[in-house]
Scaffold this motif. Structure first.
Motif, PDB file in Angstrom:
ATOM      1  N   ASP A   8      32.195 -38.379 -96.199  1.00  0.00           N
ATOM      2  CA  ASP A   8      31.429 -39.510 -96.025  1.00  0.00           C
ATOM      3  C   ASP A   8      31.435 -39.476 -95.007  1.00  0.00           C
ATOM      4  N   ARG A   9      32.224 -39.631 -94.042  1.00  0.00           N
ATOM      5  CA  ARG A   9      32.227 -40.219 -92.661  1.00  0.00           C
ATOM      6  C   ARG A   9      33.422 -39.139 -91.125  1.00  0.00           C
ATOM      7  N   CYS A  10      33.084 -38.958 -90.867  1.00  0.00           N
ATOM      8  CA  CYS A  10      34.076 -38.616 -89.537  1.00  0.00           C
ATOM      9  C   CYS A  10      33.326 -38.960 -88.241  1.00  0.00           C
ATOM     10  N   SER A  11      34.466 -38.989 -87.500  1.00  0.00           N
ATOM     11  CA  SER A  11      34.979 -39.812 -85.880  1.00  0.00           C
ATOM     12  C   SER A  11      35.106 -38.753 -85.251  1.00  0.00           C
ATOM     13  N   VAL A  12      35.460 -38.354 -84.029  1.00  0.00           N
ATOM     14  CA  VAL A  12      36.197 -38.227 -83.237  1.00  0.00           C
ATOM     15  C   VAL A  12      36.560 -39.195 -82.092  1.00  0.00           C
ATOM     16  N   TRP A  13      37.890 -38.870 -82.603  1.00  0.00           N
ATOM     17  CA  TRP A  13      38.639 -40.071 -81.453  1.00  0.00           C
ATOM     18  C   TRP A  13      39.071 -39.527 -80.179  1.00  0.00           C
ATOM     19  N   LEU A  14      39.248 -39.995 -79.123  1.00  0.00           N
ATOM     20  CA  LEU A  14      40.300 -39.228 -77.495  1.00  0.00           C
ATOM     21  C   LEU A  14      41.233 -40.197 -77.215  1.00  0.00           C
ATOM     22  N   HIS A  15      42.126 -40.111 -76.564  1.00  0.00           N
ATOM     23  CA  HIS A  15      43.003 -40.424 -76.305  1.00  0.00           C
ATOM     24  C   HIS A  15      43.136 -41.188 -74.298  1.00  0.00           C
ATOM     25  N   SER A  57      40.393 -42.446 -99.109  1.00  0.00           N
ATOM     26  CA  SER A  57      41.019 -40.792 -98.376  1.00  0.00           C
ATOM     27  C   SER A  57      40.810 -40.936 -96.917  1.00  0.00           C
ATOM     28  N   VAL A  58      41.472 -40.409 -96.338  1.00  0.00           N
ATOM     29  CA  VAL A  58      41.682 -40.059 -94.720  1.00  0.00           C
ATOM     30  C   VAL A  58      42.123 -38.570 -94.487  1.00  0.00           C
ATOM     31  N   LEU A  59      41.627 -38.454 -93.761  1.00  0.00           N
ATOM     32  CA  LEU A  59      42.210 -36.708 -92.768  1.00  0.00           C
ATOM     33  C   LEU A  59      42.444 -36.809 -91.054  1.00  0.00           C
ATOM     34  N   CYS A  60      43.260 -36.531 -90.496  1.00  0.00           N
ATOM     35  CA  CYS A  60      43.288 -36.605 -89.275  1.00  0.00           C
ATOM     36  C   CYS A  60      43.817 -34.889 -88.896  1.00  0.00           C
ATOM     37  N   ILE A  61      43.393 -34.623 -87.970  1.00  0.00           N
ATOM     38  CA  ILE A  61      43.470 -33.393 -87.691  1.00  0.00           C
ATOM     39  C   ILE A  61      43.651 -33.697 -85.935  1.00  0.00           C
ATOM     40  N   VAL A  63      47.915 -33.012 -76.959  1.00  0.00           N
ATOM     41  CA  VAL A  63      46.911 -33.553 -77.599  1.00  0.00           C
ATOM     42  C   VAL A  63      46.259 -34.379 -76.405  1.00  0.00           C
ATOM     43  N   ILE A  64      44.767 -34.101 -77.718  1.00  0.00           N
ATOM     44  CA  ILE A  64      43.517 -34.762 -76.552  1.00  0.00           C
ATOM     45  C   ILE A  64      43.012 -36.277 -77.159  1.00  0.00           C
ATOM     46  N   GLY A  65      42.713 -35.734 -78.139  1.00  0.00           N
ATOM     47  CA  GLY A  65      42.566 -36.732 -79.916  1.00  0.00           C
ATOM     48  C   GLY A  65      41.974 -36.118 -80.996  1.00  0.00           C
ATOM     49  N   THR A  66      41.503 -36.766 -81.573  1.00  0.00           N
ATOM     50  CA  THR A  66      41.712 -36.377 -83.311  1.00  0.00           C
ATOM     51  C   THR A  66      40.364 -36.187 -83.818  1.00  0.00           C
ATOM     52  N   PHE A  67      40.148 -35.526 -85.313  1.00  0.00           N
ATOM     53  CA  PHE A  67      39.405 -35.651 -85.621  1.00  0.00           C
ATOM     54  C   PHE A  67      39.555 -36.034 -86.469  1.00  0.00           C
ATOM     55  N   GLN A  68      38.493 -38.363 -87.041  1.00  0.00           N
ATOM     56  CA  GLN A  68      38.654 -38.759 -88.467  1.00  0.00           C
ATOM     57  C   GLN A  68      37.839 -38.719 -88.983  1.00  0.00           C
ATOM     58  N   ALA A  69      38.446 -37.923 -90.857  1.00  0.00           N
ATOM     59  CA  ALA A  69      37.294 -37.942 -91.753  1.00  0.00           C
ATOM     60  C   ALA A  69      38.212 -38.519 -93.237  1.00  0.00           C
ATOM     61  N   ILE A  70      36.392 -39.236 -93.408  1.00  0.00           N
ATOM     62  CA  ILE A  70      36.799 -40.697 -93.993  1.00  0.00           C
ATOM     63  C   ILE A  70      36.613 -40.300 -95.220  1.00  0.00           C
ATOM     64  N   ASN A  71      37.069 -40.296 -96.839  1.00  0.00           N
ATOM     65  CA  ASN A  71      36.595 -40.431 -97.687  1.00  0.00           C
ATOM     66  C   ASN A  71      35.685 -38.884 -98.302  1.00  0.00           C
ATOM     67  N   LYS A  72      36.528 -38.118 -98.850  1.00  0.00           N
ATOM     68  CA  LYS A  72      36.059 -37.082 -99.495  1.00  0.00           C
ATOM     69  C   LYS A  72      34.779 -37.203-101.018  1.00  0.00           C
ATOM     70  N   MET A  73      33.903 -36.640-100.469  1.00  0.00           N
ATOM     71  CA  MET A  73      32.971 -36.626-101.433  1.00  0.00           C
ATOM     72  C   MET A  73      32.697 -35.987-103.162  1.00  0.00           C
ATOM     73  N   THR A  74      33.342 -34.764-102.773  1.00  0.00           N
ATOM     74  CA  THR A  74      33.728 -34.282-104.059  1.00  0.00           C
ATOM     75  C   THR A  74      34.435 -34.749-105.106  1.00  0.00           C
ATOM     76  N   ALA A  75      34.257 -34.133-106.029  1.00  0.00           N
ATOM     77  CA  ALA A  75      34.724 -35.518-107.420  1.00  0.00           C
ATOM     78  C   ALA A  75      35.998 -35.503-107.701  1.00  0.00           C
ATOM     79  N   GLN A  76      37.000 -34.747-106.905  1.00  0.00           N
ATOM     80  CA  GLN A  76      38.941 -35.211-106.337  1.00  0.00           C
ATOM     81  C   GLN A  76      38.954 -35.946-105.393  1.00  0.00           C
ATOM     82  N   GLY A  77      37.803 -36.067-104.329  1.00  0.00           N
ATOM     83  CA  GLY A  77      37.869 -37.669-103.965  1.00  0.00           C
ATOM     84  C   GLY A  77      38.924 -37.737-102.781  1.00  0.00           C
TER      85      GLY A  77
END
Ligand code: C2E
Ligand code: SIN
Ligand code: SIN
Ligand code: SIN
Ligand code: FE
Ligand code: FE
Length: 381
Positions: free
Chosen positions: A56-63, A125-129, A138-152
């Motif tokens: 549903d959302r994704c942001s890129v964070w930098l250190h 749900s959250v995923l950070c890569i 490490v210079i930063g991270t991808f952060q995905a929030i809330n998986k939009m498929t049925a599994q969630g």
């Protein structure tokens, strides 16, 4: 507690098919490699991440190691969001360099609820890569929030895909970070140099700041793009840098200059231009134009080239209004500060003579905004 139910799905989405993934990667990789602007690159990468893993959302964070913070941009032109490097899943991912996969944020002690509380959003749900630079840091991270498929929830495949995107995008991100540092350094140098130029003529650092802010405001009022207006804002503090070469006997003369002295004074426009004219950088080229043309006049009686009307670059025409408005209202070794009524009368009288008639009309129509800037950045106090 079943958090799944609290998310309202617009429609039930499915994970992407391989051909669709490939198409997205092709589409975005060319966008990514062409973009130099760091904020825009972060937005593009966030968009890519969001599509790839159906979040549903994704942001890129930098250190920002020197500040011990991490930051992101939520939308272009909106202020940075800055948080402590220890904070939340993104902080964990960046400081440990590890992938973070979470099914329900609210059941995880690493979760920083602040952003949810402020935005009224519900993270589940959250995923950070993490992203790495070419030396492996490490210079930063991808952060995905809330998986939009049925599994969630984000799965192994999502981690792989986002990880791959992070690997490819890391290089572009690294060079954009470097370029951004160069540009930020240029801006600081310009402001500092501008202050040196002004302090030689006993003008205050606030003069260059005010001229920058007036120029930016007038540029925006005239409909110039945000990008160009910012370029003008950052370069306009340099308009008088050439005064560093003017002898004190002239620059600091308490009275009126003789015509010979004024001829020497006029050189500051050319000297400023010569300092920057060979630069390849937009910002410094803009500074060259402004130094060169800020004393040209609409009716052709200005210096150094006696340019006429629209022969004068719009940045020169804008800076002329900003500079004179500020100079008239300021004390100088050779003159007292004028009262606002006198200044307004002069600016009005010079419409179509010294000043671009359309620009000065915009200035007069919005005088209250300019006066507000002056009051916020006054020399006293
Ligand atoms: P500045 O003091 O920053 O002034 C910038 C511009 O504001 C001037 O450009 C002029 O267009 C306008 N301005 C400032 N004060 C007055 C004023 O009392 N009356 C009018 N009508 N306009 C004013 P300009 O004239 O090309 O001067 C460029 C720079 O040369 C000035 O920058 C200042 O550093 C110096 N300068 C000009 N006239 C004198 C002077 O009589 N004595 C000394 N010591 N310096 C002067
Ligand atoms: C985090 O916990 O990683 C940050 C909070 C959020 O983005 O929801
Ligand atoms: C900034 O606003 O980023 C720097 C100050 C300026 O040049 O106006
Ligand atoms: C800027 O965006 O402020 C300047 C761009 C450049 O110097 O290339
Ligand atoms: Fe000047
Ligand atoms: Fe000035």
């Amino acid at each position: 507690m079943n958090n799944q139910k609290e998310i309202v799905y617009k429609e039930v989405l499915k994970d992407l098919q391989p051909d669709r993934i490939l198409a997205i990667i092709f589409e975005y990789m060319s966008k990514v490699s062409m973009e130099n602007d760091l904020d825009k690159l972060l937005m593009i990468l966030a968009d890519l991440g969001k599509k790839l893993v159906v979040a549903d959302r994704c942001s890129v964070w930098l250190h920002e190691p020197s500040e011990q913070t991490i930051w992101t941009v939520a939308a272009h032109g909106i202020e940075k969001i800055i948080i402590s490097q220890e904070s939340g899943f993104v902080g964990h991912s960046i400081t440990t360099g590890k992938v973070v996969v979470v099914e329900d944020a609210y059941l995880d002690e690493r979760f920083n609820q602040e952003i949810d509380i402020e935005s009224g959003y519900r993270t589940c749900s959250v995923l950070c890569i993490p992203f790495h630079n070419s030396s492996g840091a490490v210079i930063g991270t991808f952060q995905a929030i809330n998986k939009m498929t049925a599994q969630g929830i984000f799965n192994e495949k999502d981690s792989e895909m986002l990880g791959l995107a992070a690997t490819y995008a890391g290089k572009s991100l690294e060079s954009a970070i470097l370029l951004n540092e160069i540009i930020e350094t240029q801006k600081e140098m310009l402001e500092t140099l501008g202050e040196i130029g002004e302090s030689r003529s006993q003008e205050t650092g606030n003069h260059v700041k005010r001229v920058a802010l007036y120029s930016y405001l007038l540029a925006k009022l005239s409909g110039i793009s945000e990008e160009k207006a910012l370029l003008l804002k950052h370069a306009s503090p340099m308009h008088d840098i050439g005064k560093v070469a003017t002898p004190d006997s002239i620059l600091l003369k308490p009275g009126k200059l003789t015509s010979d002295e004024f001829e020497i004074m006029k050189q500051h426009a050319v000297i400023g231009y010569n300092i920057f004219k060979n630069s390849q950088r937009d910002l410094l080229r803009t500074a060259a134009i402004i130094a060169y043309e800020h004393h040209e006049k609409w009716d052709g009686t200005g210096y150094p080239n006696g340019l006429n009307g629209e022969e004068i670059h719009i940045f020169g025409r804008i800076t002329a209004i900003a500079d004179v408005f500020d100079a008239l209202g300021s004390h100088r070794v050779y003159k007292q500060a004028w009262k606002m009524e006198q200044i307004v009368a002069y600016m009005t009288e010079q419409q179509g003579k010294h000043f671009d008639p359309i620009l000065v009309q915009l200035f007069l129509d919005n005088l209250a905004l300019f006066i507000a800037i002056r009051d916020q950045h006054s020399d006293v106090g």
